[in-house]
Each structure stands twice: as C-alpha cells, then as structure tokens.
Design a protein around this motif. Sequence first.
Motif, PDB file in Angstrom:
ATOM      1  N   MET A  97      -4.150   3.892 -12.105  1.00  0.00           N
ATOM      2  CA  MET A  97      -3.812   3.068 -10.946  1.00  0.00           C
ATOM      3  C   MET A  97      -2.548   2.262 -11.223  1.00  0.00           C
ATOM      4  O   MET A  97      -2.436   1.606 -12.261  1.00  0.00           O
ATOM      5  CB  MET A  97      -4.984   2.133 -10.650  1.00  0.00           C
ATOM      6  N   LEU A  98      -1.598   2.330 -10.301  1.00  0.00           N
ATOM      7  CA  LEU A  98      -0.340   1.602 -10.462  1.00  0.00           C
ATOM      8  C   LEU A  98      -0.248   0.517  -9.391  1.00  0.00           C
ATOM      9  O   LEU A  98      -0.653   0.743  -8.246  1.00  0.00           O
ATOM     10  CB  LEU A  98       0.855   2.552 -10.305  1.00  0.00           C
ATOM     11  N   THR A  99       0.275  -0.621  -9.779  1.00  0.00           N
ATOM     12  CA  THR A  99       0.527  -1.703  -8.826  1.00  0.00           C
ATOM     13  C   THR A  99       1.969  -2.163  -9.002  1.00  0.00           C
ATOM     14  O   THR A  99       2.364  -2.569 -10.097  1.00  0.00           O
ATOM     15  CB  THR A  99      -0.433  -2.890  -9.061  1.00  0.00           C
TER      16      THR A  99
ATOM     17  N   LYS B 216      -1.019  -3.813   6.353  1.00  0.00           N
ATOM     18  CA  LYS B 216      -1.435  -2.762   5.420  1.00  0.00           C
ATOM     19  C   LYS B 216      -1.049  -1.382   5.947  1.00  0.00           C
ATOM     20  O   LYS B 216      -1.326  -1.044   7.101  1.00  0.00           O
ATOM     21  CB  LYS B 216      -2.959  -2.786   5.217  1.00  0.00           C
TER      22      LYS B 216
ATOM     23  N   ASP C  98      -9.101  -0.442  -2.822  1.00  0.00           N
ATOM     24  CA  ASP C  98      -7.838   0.310  -2.711  1.00  0.00           C
ATOM     25  C   ASP C  98      -7.909   1.584  -3.554  1.00  0.00           C
ATOM     26  O   ASP C  98      -7.525   2.663  -3.107  1.00  0.00           O
ATOM     27  CB  ASP C  98      -6.672  -0.553  -3.220  1.00  0.00           C
ATOM     28  N   GLU C  99      -8.385   1.447  -4.785  1.00  0.00           N
ATOM     29  CA  GLU C  99      -8.435   2.601  -5.686  1.00  0.00           C
ATOM     30  C   GLU C  99      -9.373   3.681  -5.148  1.00  0.00           C
ATOM     31  O   GLU C  99      -9.090   4.876  -5.230  1.00  0.00           O
ATOM     32  CB  GLU C  99      -8.886   2.151  -7.080  1.00  0.00           C
TER      33      GLU C  99
ATOM     34  N   ARG D 104       0.397   0.101  -4.088  1.00  0.00           N
ATOM     35  CA  ARG D 104      -0.623   0.644  -4.993  1.00  0.00           C
ATOM     36  C   ARG D 104      -0.711   2.154  -4.805  1.00  0.00           C
ATOM     37  O   ARG D 104      -0.676   2.649  -3.672  1.00  0.00           O
ATOM     38  CB  ARG D 104      -1.995   0.017  -4.725  1.00  0.00           C
ATOM     39  N   CYS D 105      -0.805   2.833  -5.915  1.00  0.00           N
ATOM     40  CA  CYS D 105      -0.970   4.293  -5.870  1.00  0.00           C
ATOM     41  C   CYS D 105      -1.516   4.764  -7.205  1.00  0.00           C
ATOM     42  O   CYS D 105      -1.572   3.998  -8.165  1.00  0.00           O
ATOM     43  CB  CYS D 105       0.352   4.981  -5.541  1.00  0.00           C
ATOM     44  N   LYS D 106      -1.911   6.016  -7.236  1.00  0.00           N
ATOM     45  CA  LYS D 106      -2.367   6.632  -8.481  1.00  0.00           C
ATOM     46  C   LYS D 106      -1.198   7.381  -9.105  1.00  0.00           C
ATOM     47  O   LYS D 106      -0.505   8.134  -8.405  1.00  0.00           O
ATOM     48  CB  LYS D 106      -3.504   7.622  -8.187  1.00  0.00           C
TER      49      LYS D 106
ATOM     50  N   LYS E 144       4.874  -4.702  -7.636  1.00  0.00           N
ATOM     51  CA  LYS E 144       5.080  -5.907  -6.831  1.00  0.00           C
ATOM     52  C   LYS E 144       6.543  -6.007  -6.399  1.00  0.00           C
ATOM     53  O   LYS E 144       7.440  -5.747  -7.206  1.00  0.00           O
ATOM     54  CB  LYS E 144       4.675  -7.149  -7.624  1.00  0.00           C
TER      55      LYS E 144
ATOM     56  N   VAL F 175       3.086  -5.545  -2.092  1.00  0.00           N
ATOM     57  CA  VAL F 175       2.426  -4.902  -3.232  1.00  0.00           C
ATOM     58  C   VAL F 175       2.214  -3.439  -2.858  1.00  0.00           C
ATOM     59  O   VAL F 175       1.752  -3.134  -1.754  1.00  0.00           O
ATOM     60  CB  VAL F 175       1.068  -5.579  -3.543  1.00  0.00           C
TER      61      VAL F 175
END
Lengths: 317, 138
Positions: free
Chosen positions: B132-134, B92, A272-273, B123-125, B136, B121
Amino acid sequence: MVQVSGPRIRGLREGLELTQLYLATVVGVTTETISRWERSESPTIKKENGLKLAAALEVELTELLVPGVEAEKTAREGAGGQSVEEPVGPSSAEHDPETVSPVRPGPGRQSFRPLLWGLIPIVFLIVAWFLRDLSSVPQPFTLEAIRVLPTHSAPGQVFPVVIRVTADDENSSSLLIREQLPPRCVLVSSLPKALEAAEGQLKWLGREGGDVQVVYLARCETQADVQTQVSFRGSVLLRRERHQESEIVGASQLELQPFHWADQDRDQRISDEEVLDVHDDFGVAEGLGLDVDRIEEMWLGSGYRWLPEQQAFEILP
Amino acid sequence: MGKGVCGAVMPVWMGALFSLVALTSLVAVPAARAEGEITARYLAAQGREIVLEIQVGTPAPGSLIVIQRTPRGSSLQKAVPLPKQSGRGEIKWLIRQPSPGTLTLRTTFAEPLSPGAVSAVIRCKDPLTGKMLTIKVP
C-alpha cells in the motif's frame, strides 16, 4: 666453453648408476642433450654446464674434458677479454630448443604472445554468447494455476473467484481447467462460460497459449451454524505433445461468516486498501455482475451491518 | 627487449577491455522497466480553480484513490473527473485502471481558496510489490 668426453661421461654416469634424466635435471638440459654429449655429437658445452655435470658425476671438471683440448679452449676464452664464439652447429646443446634451462624468448615467440592474449577474450566472448543462447533455449514448459479467493463470505452472498493459469508455453495448446465447488455452493456465473457437470464440477475447455484467466461468481449456503468453512479444489491440464497436469494452488478455504467478502479484517467497514484490493484482484468480475458499486458505497459510508433475517447487508451512512 | 615488453603488456589491457565487453554483454538485460511510481503536484493550489496533476508510472496501479482536503464550508461547483463523494471538507475519487502518463483533476469552488488551504492524499497498491502506497501532496 669446454670440450667434454662423451665416453667418460657415460662411464661415470653408469658407474654411479645414474640415469640420463637425473643428469639432465641437475644440469638443466634435456635428456636428449645428455645423450648427444655421451655420443660426442656435441662435445663442446658451456663451462657452467660442465661444472654442474662434473658435480653430478662427483668428479672435477678436468676429469670430463678431452685431454689437450681444455687448455686451448680456456686460452681462447680469455683472449682479449672477448668471448669466443664456438663454431657449434645447430645441434649444440646450448641451442637445443628442448633445453630445460631458461631461454630468453626469441622474436618469433614474442610475436605469438599478443595473439594469445587477444584470443583469450575472444574465446570468452564466444562462450558468453553461447551461454546467452543456452539461456534462451526453451525449457520444458511449466504450468501453474493460482486461485484467488476471499477468506470469507456471508451465507447466501455472491463472492468472486479468480483462477490464473500461467503456462510457460507460447504455443497454442489444449487447456482444461477443472474446479470442484464445495458442497452447498453453487455457480452464479463465469467468464468464460463454464461447462457445469453434476455435483458442482466446473470445467473450462479451450485452446490457449500463454496466460489464461477464469473468473466466476459463486454463492454458498449454510444450515444451522453460520461459521462453516468450505474448501475449493481443482486442477489444470495442458496438452501439447504430452499431458501436463497441475493442481490449482493459492487460496482454497472460505469461511461463511456474517461479514462482507471485501471486508478482509472483518471490522464491518470497507477501508481504502480493501476497496483497492477489490478492483485489483477482482475487478475483472465486474463484467459478471459483481456489485462493485455497492462495495464502493460501503467504502464511502461509515460501515455496514449484516441482517441475518434478510440475509443481506445494510449500509451505514 | 623493450618492444617485447610493450608487446606483452598491450594485450593485457586489451584482454581486460574485451573481458569487460564480454561481462557487459552477459549482464546486459532488456531496457530497465520503469518503477511504478506515482508523483503529484498542484498546478494551481489557490483561487477558485484547483488543479492537481498526477504522474502515473509504468506499470500503472490497478486503481487509485485521491482524497483532496479543502476547508470546511467551501462549496464545490464543478469537478473533472466526477468524484465518488464530496462534502465534510473532502473530495474523494476512485480512479479505475489509470493509464500511465498524466492525470489531471480539476475542481472549481464557489469562493477562492487561500494559499495552503488545499492538500491531497493519493493511495494505491504498488503494482510491483502489492504494498500500500500513500502519497501526500504537497
């Protein structure tokens, strides 16, 4: 109040080789006051000062007094328990504005204090605003160029390179970016279009102000050994009233290895990253034909495999 | 004398006030930039239609991955926007260059989903730090 003898004071002072300044300091008056006392211009002084003066001159107070006057003054001071106002003029030592002894501030002096206290913050404000203006004064412009480059790429596979130029100069200026490709590497495409000279020398010329970004796709070949490291170098030149040149910093080394350039940890899958980095760092290269969809397929799949004979990647479902 | 004392004291607090104003003007900065925060919640988390609302802060991240987990065997009929992949209990999305504001993901299933059956979930920067951020949901 007592009336002192000027000649007597001068005589005693000179006999002891004392200065007027010394006497003035001991008594707590100015040298001008001592001088007036000695000239008998203001012979009536406070008894308290007279005692200090006598002590300084190492005599009794009575030795300083004008004969016949002391008794009269003392009697008047004691009459009815009331203080007797001595008819002294404005030049009297006790009213001398230069006197060193503490003087209670008069109404005029007090009226200035609020003004002074008020002026301090105003001056502070003016200085603060001045400093603010100073901070906004344009500084000599700075020029920075950073190259963003994958750490590796597979032989013969296209990879993106981004050069970000930050010119701390809002005015339009002539800008020249020079990039030297490593040996056995070729330019595939670039945005804006590069002027390509011999032996992998790329140039971008423009008239720009502020930040500039150049992106290009390149491909490097290897010979016998797969693991080869290649180096990129370049510079950026900005011309306004004068020239300023900076080397392009940031990433400059790329290894040729059997892994996809987006697979940063070389684990044969796109996480993902890693897919986010593709979009964040090299998304702009999609307009040049960078196959982002194929990278996304790798991300969605379970991984990929390098096929050296075909010089291609196989996506694993 | 009392007047004099008042006259001397008043300017002290006046001075302090002016100084405070001056200091404020010194440290004042342009309007604080909002954190590049991502928050999300389910507007509908059960039934046939599932609605996930994502609030994208300023500055927005370069791209977002949203993975919505659903019970295995649930049949997705419709999704807006179109996901990159669905199946094996996951849907996704890869959303490129999201704009700051509200982003709504709607999914419609053949059979109603029970409460608590769906989660997500994101996810991104972090656009400010690159970390990196997650996130939930719920």
